[in-house]
Design an enzyme around this catalytic site. Structure first.
Site, PDB file in Angstrom:
ATOM      1  CG  HIS A   1      -1.919  -0.920   1.314  1.00  0.00           C
ATOM      2  ND1 HIS A   1      -3.297  -0.891   0.607  1.00  0.00           N
ATOM      3  CD2 HIS A   1      -1.858  -2.313   1.784  1.00  0.00           C
ATOM      4  CE1 HIS A   1      -3.951  -2.069   0.930  1.00  0.00           C
ATOM      5  NE2 HIS A   1      -2.964  -2.824   1.612  1.00  0.00           N
TER       6      HIS A   1
ATOM      7  CG  ASN B   1      -7.977  -4.184   1.238  1.00  0.00           C
ATOM      8  OD1 ASN B   1      -7.273  -3.269   1.292  1.00  0.00           O
ATOM      9  ND2 ASN B   1      -7.308  -5.217   1.334  1.00  0.00           N
TER      10      ASN B   1
ATOM     11  CE1 TYR C   1      -2.092  -4.709   9.205  1.00  0.00           C
ATOM     12  CE2 TYR C   1      -2.231  -2.397   8.522  1.00  0.00           C
ATOM     13  CZ  TYR C   1      -2.226  -3.834   8.275  1.00  0.00           C
ATOM     14  OH  TYR C   1      -2.833  -4.418   7.405  1.00  0.00           O
TER      15      TYR C   1
HETATM   16 FE1  HDD Z   1      -2.432  -4.858   5.500  1.00  0.00          FE
HETATM   17  C1  HDD Z   1      -0.890  -1.630   5.061  1.00  0.00           C
HETATM   18  C2  HDD Z   1      -5.297  -3.352   4.261  1.00  0.00           C
HETATM   19  C3  HDD Z   1      -3.744  -7.971   5.522  1.00  0.00           C
HETATM   20  C4  HDD Z   1       0.417  -5.954   6.860  1.00  0.00           C
HETATM   21  N1  HDD Z   1      -3.149  -3.035   4.824  1.00  0.00           N
HETATM   22  C5  HDD Z   1      -2.256  -1.684   4.758  1.00  0.00           C
HETATM   23  C6  HDD Z   1      -2.966  -0.785   4.369  1.00  0.00           C
HETATM   24  C7  HDD Z   1      -4.311  -1.094   3.971  1.00  0.00           C
HETATM   25  C8  HDD Z   1      -4.398  -2.711   4.382  1.00  0.00           C
HETATM   26  C9  HDD Z   1      -5.563  -0.416   3.347  1.00  0.00           C
HETATM   27  C10 HDD Z   1      -2.648   0.636   4.013  1.00  0.00           C
HETATM   28  C11 HDD Z   1      -2.757   1.627   5.215  1.00  0.00           C
HETATM   29  C12 HDD Z   1      -2.398   2.998   4.981  1.00  0.00           C
HETATM   30  O1  HDD Z   1      -3.123   3.604   4.128  1.00  0.00           O
HETATM   31  O2  HDD Z   1      -1.435   3.371   5.416  1.00  0.00           O
HETATM   32  N2  HDD Z   1      -4.077  -5.577   5.032  1.00  0.00           N
HETATM   33  C13 HDD Z   1      -5.235  -4.642   4.690  1.00  0.00           C
HETATM   34  C14 HDD Z   1      -6.590  -5.627   4.696  1.00  0.00           C
HETATM   35  C15 HDD Z   1      -5.910  -6.835   5.159  1.00  0.00           C
HETATM   36  C16 HDD Z   1      -4.633  -6.789   4.994  1.00  0.00           C
HETATM   37  C17 HDD Z   1      -7.736  -5.396   4.330  1.00  0.00           C
HETATM   38  C18 HDD Z   1      -6.911  -8.226   5.227  1.00  0.00           C
HETATM   39  C19 HDD Z   1      -7.918  -8.262   5.542  1.00  0.00           C
HETATM   40  N3  HDD Z   1      -1.886  -6.528   6.377  1.00  0.00           N
HETATM   41  C20 HDD Z   1      -2.680  -7.796   6.224  1.00  0.00           C
HETATM   42  C21 HDD Z   1      -1.810  -8.897   6.879  1.00  0.00           C
HETATM   43  C22 HDD Z   1      -0.703  -8.244   7.244  1.00  0.00           C
HETATM   44  C23 HDD Z   1      -0.601  -6.912   7.038  1.00  0.00           C
HETATM   45  C24 HDD Z   1      -2.359 -10.139   6.997  1.00  0.00           C
HETATM   46  C25 HDD Z   1       0.784  -8.766   7.965  1.00  0.00           C
HETATM   47  C26 HDD Z   1       0.352  -9.862   8.715  1.00  0.00           C
HETATM   48  N4  HDD Z   1      -0.491  -4.015   5.942  1.00  0.00           N
HETATM   49  C27 HDD Z   1       0.458  -4.707   6.548  1.00  0.00           C
HETATM   50  C28 HDD Z   1       1.711  -3.842   6.911  1.00  0.00           C
HETATM   51  C29 HDD Z   1       1.283  -2.402   6.150  1.00  0.00           C
HETATM   52  C30 HDD Z   1      -0.273  -2.826   5.648  1.00  0.00           C
HETATM   53  C31 HDD Z   1       2.922  -4.434   6.446  1.00  0.00           C
HETATM   54  C32 HDD Z   1       2.227  -1.709   5.440  1.00  0.00           C
HETATM   55  C33 HDD Z   1       2.385  -0.355   5.821  1.00  0.00           C
HETATM   56  C34 HDD Z   1       1.501  -0.332   7.055  1.00  0.00           C
HETATM   57  O3  HDD Z   1       1.002  -1.648   7.290  1.00  0.00           O
HETATM   58  O4  HDD Z   1       1.073   0.719   7.490  1.00  0.00           O
HETATM   59  O5  HDD Z   1       1.835  -3.806   8.134  1.00  0.00           O
END
Ligand code: HDD
Length: 716
Positions: A104, A177, A391
């Site tokens: 993202h 999402n 997160y």
């Molecule tokens: Fe995630 C970012 C949505 C599963 C780990 N995720 C991130 C963002 C969104 C989502 C919208 C961007 C937030 C922003 O605008 O700053 N992610 C989801 C949804 C998931 C999902 C709807 C399943 C239902 N994500 C998911 C899993 C993991 C992560 C299973 C890790 C185990 N996601 C992350 C992250 C991020 C992230 C790596 C990258 C930057 C951040 O968190 O802030 O931790």
């Protein structure tokens, strides 16, 4: 104090807005009013804003400086180490970036307000839902998943929809999402999923795309991905704008009332603009012509005072009834069909203020599914449980320390009191010299809050774990069906949407190796033999024999995007093709533009050269920029196949009309321009008057895509 400030400013701007144009010292009165209104939704940031509209430049520690020449030993001599101005400027620049989000990374955000429709204390103790009309500031960030920060907005992808509510009882984030399901069921597989969809580790190719071996290798080996994959291959992967997509919390969460009653829920954000999507060819053109298409659309709509809106709703689940359903509520690869649990509307989100600084606000906003408030609780969904950990960890990495919650965009509007101390970039000066609990030195403060005192989180959240509590590393049998719901999704689309979905898979899988293609066909065949056969035909392969274990004819409502007209055409954008070579053409385009403006539809007059009311040239315009296209009277001269001009690339005016037609947009021909029409049929209007054109376009824009222009397999 802050509120007084912004209220005064709002009053001042409102009184400016009430002046006539002649009296007003500023040109754009409408925008001033919009800014004043917008300011209130981000007024909690006002204390941190820097206004450089006057004063001398200073160093970072306040001494006035000039910073355009370095200090050297003589005019042609070496730069001196003592030049603290130079070193400070360059050092700051060298450290300007923080790590981009691992996923993202590409996104855009905006501020706004959530207004509760009512008092929902019957389902939740959350204070922001406790009273009709109660307003809570919000920040929403939309994003794509796979691409880097500089990638194109219109890459086919799942889109992030992350919402922060700055409630009076702390920050609440729904990190969701635009697709209601996810690729995997357990967080431990997230690195595998992301490594597979990201570019290849050796070449770093392809950027922001999944048409490569590793992505489809993973998809075909990990069948939990199929449901989300089908949504992404359909129109949900290609939204027309961030404004035209819904949002979903994806997981099952809990709402808890003051008396401890707990219910399972799914969060939904329903776009008031309606849902609309691009077609793939159009999206690919946009990626080159305007990689900022979604970012600019959101920005422009808000700047013009057309605040986009979403309705927040929940599906409230009766747990006993849910036990009989043929899927598990804790499995994030499943939707709850609306026939089983209808949406209950809770309130309205309105985004009415753009950020003042992209880095400080959009880049530094750090959402966490673990940011919840009293009245909201988690479920045991194993994906959600892992996200609560991930997160927080990622924000520590991005910020470089534990004080990221003190950044203006992350800081809650509720007071923060605890014994967390020190760390890099500590902004606060804690005066309590007994930063531990329990203490007597500070009379026991800050005191512990719980369910019955201080409106704290529930010490007993009224949740049970399964009675069989032995430790296991395996998933429940209730998570095992990965094919019935993808088929339900496919069955619920219109035939044209099904075709576009198949075409998307054909595009993607044409780029992958033959052994992976075979594996993909095996999985598609479990969802639908017809889909497998149609994809196989493009690949020159044979589909496997029908595998009917999961085949069914069920459908569910509300999943088709193209089957419904848009509820509003406001802020859609029309291209008005004109020519300086044709008498009255620019004047007619200008009249059309005014008529559209009365319906809040924006329009751009396009001609060979700028000036005389022209907004854009043929050299700079393209069909991708418009939701509908009108050729003014006499334009047949420019559309003729032999028409040429050094003022634009060969055949550009005709190409705009033809591309617009092939991408399903409404097309209008005024007067003699109809002589050069591409085709006739639905959504092609040949008329003589401005009124007739605008009238026809009302319906044409609402239809948005005239899908009978797209061929179906059986027609070929
Ligand atoms: Fe995630 C970012 C949505 C599963 C780990 N995720 C991130 C963002 C969104 C989502 C919208 C961007 C937030 C922003 O605008 O700053 N992610 C989801 C949804 C998931 C999902 C709807 C399943 C239902 N994500 C998911 C899993 C993991 C992560 C299973 C890790 C185990 N996601 C992350 C992250 C991020 C992230 C790596 C990258 C930057 C951040 O968190 O802030 O931790």
């Amino acid at each position: 104090m802050l509120h007084v400030h912004s209220a005064l400013l709002a009053t001042a701007l409102a009184s400016l807005a009430s002046l006539s144009h002649a009296q007003c010292p500023f040109a754009d009165v409408g925008n001033l009013a919009a800014r004043a209104e917008g300011l209130s939704s981000r007024s909690h940031l006002a204390d941190f804003e820097v206004d450089d509209s006057e004063g001398y430049m200073t160093s970072d520690v306040g001494g006035p400086i000039e910073d355009q020449e370095v200090l050297t030993a003589g005019e042609r001599g070496p730069t001196l180490l003592e030049d603290f101005i130079f070193r400070q400027k360059i050092t700051h620049f060298d450290h300007e970036r923080v790590p981009e989000r691992a996923v993202h990374a590409r996104g855009a955000g905006a501020h706004g307000t959530f207004t509760s429709y009512g008092d929902y204390s019957n389902i939740t103790a959350a204070s922001f839902l406790g009273e009709a009309g109660k307003e809570t500031p919000i920040f929403v960030r939309f994003s794509t998943v796979a691409g880097s920060r500089g990638s194109a907005d219109t890459a086919r992808d799942v889109h992030g929809f992350a919402t922060r509510f700055y409630t009076d009882e702390g920050n609440f984030d729904i990190v969701g999402n635009n697709i209601p399901v996810f690729f995997i069921q357990s967080a431990i597989q997230f690195p595998d999923l992301i490594h597979a969809v990201k570019p290849s580790p050796d070449s770093e190719v392809p950027q922001a795309a999944t048409a490569h071996d590793s992505a489809w290798d993973f998809f075909s080996q990990q069948s939990t991905t199929l449901h989300t994959l089908l949504w992404a291959m359909a129109g949900y992967g290609l939204p027309r704008s961030y404004r035209h997509m819904d949002g979903f919390g994806v997981h099952t969460y809990r709402l808890v009332t003051d008396d401890g009653t707990s219910r399972l829920v799914k969060w939904h954000f329903k776009s008031k603009q309606g849902r609309a999507s691009l077609v793939w060819d159009e999206a690919q053109h946009l990626a080159g012509k305007n990689p900022d298409f979604h970012r600019r659309d959101l920005w422009d709509a808000i700047a013009a005072g057309h605040a986009p809106e979403w309705e927040l709703a929940v599906q409230v689940v009766d747990e006993e009834a849910a036990a009989a359903w043929d899927f598990d509520l804790l499995d994030p690869t499943k939707i709850i069909p609306e026939e089983l649990a209808p949406l209950q509307p809770l309130g309205l989100l309105r985004l009415d203020a753009n950020p003042a600084n992209y880095f400080a606000e959009t880049e530094q906003v750090m959402f966490q599914p673990g940011h919840i408030v009293r009245g909201v609780d988690f479920s045991d969904d194993p994906l959600l449980q892992g996200r609560i950990f991930s997160y927080l960890d990622t924000q520590l990495n991005r910020h470089g320390g534990p004080n990221f919650e003190q950044l203006p965009i992350n800081r809650p509007v509720a007071p923060v009191r605890n014994n967390n101390r020190d760390g890099a970039a500590q902004n606060l000066i804690h005066k309590n010299t007994a930063p531990y609990s329990p203490n007597t030195r500070n009379k026991g403060y800050p005191r512990q809050a719980g369910r019955d005192e201080g409106r704290g989180f529930f010490t007993d959240p009224n949740r049970k774990i399964a009675s069989d509590s032995s430790l296991v590393r395996r998933r429940p049998q209730s998570f095992a069906d990965h094919w019935s719901q993808p088929r339900l999704f496919y069955n619920s689309l219109t035939p044209v949407e099904q075709q576009l979905l198949i075409d998307a898979i054909r595009f993607e899988v044409s780029h992958v190796s033959p052994d992976i293609q075979e594996n993909v066909l095996v999985q598609l065949n479990r969802i639908s033999h017809d889909v497998a056969v149609r994809v196989a035909s493009t690949l020159g392969l044979d589909a496997p024999a029908a595998d009917p274990t999961y085949y069914h004819d069920n459908t569910t409502a509300g999943l088709s995007i193209m089957g419904e007209p848009l509820p509003s055409i406001a802020t859609l954008h029309v291209g008005l093709l004109a020519s300086h070579r044709v008498n009255g053409s620019v004047a007619q385009a200008t009249a059309l533009k005014e008529a559209f403006a009365a319906m809040d539809v924006t329009a751009a007059v396009v001609a060979e050269t700028m000036g005389h009311g022209v907004d854009s040239t043929y050299a700079a315009s393209d069909a991708v920029a418009f939701d509908g296209i009108v050729a003014t009277n006499g334009l047949d001269v420019l559309l003729a196949s032999k028409a040429k001009s050094p003022l634009y690339p060969t055949r550009r005016p005709a190409q705009i009309v033809e591309d617009g037609y092939h991408w399903g947009k409404p097309i209008g021909y005024m007067g003699s321009s109809a002589a050069a029409r591409v085709a006739e049929g639905d959504g092609v209007y040949a008329v003589d008057s401005v009124d007739a054109l605008v009238d026809a376009f009302k319906q044409g824009l609402a239809t948005f895509k005239f899908t009978n222009r797209f061929a179906l397999d059986e027609e070929s």
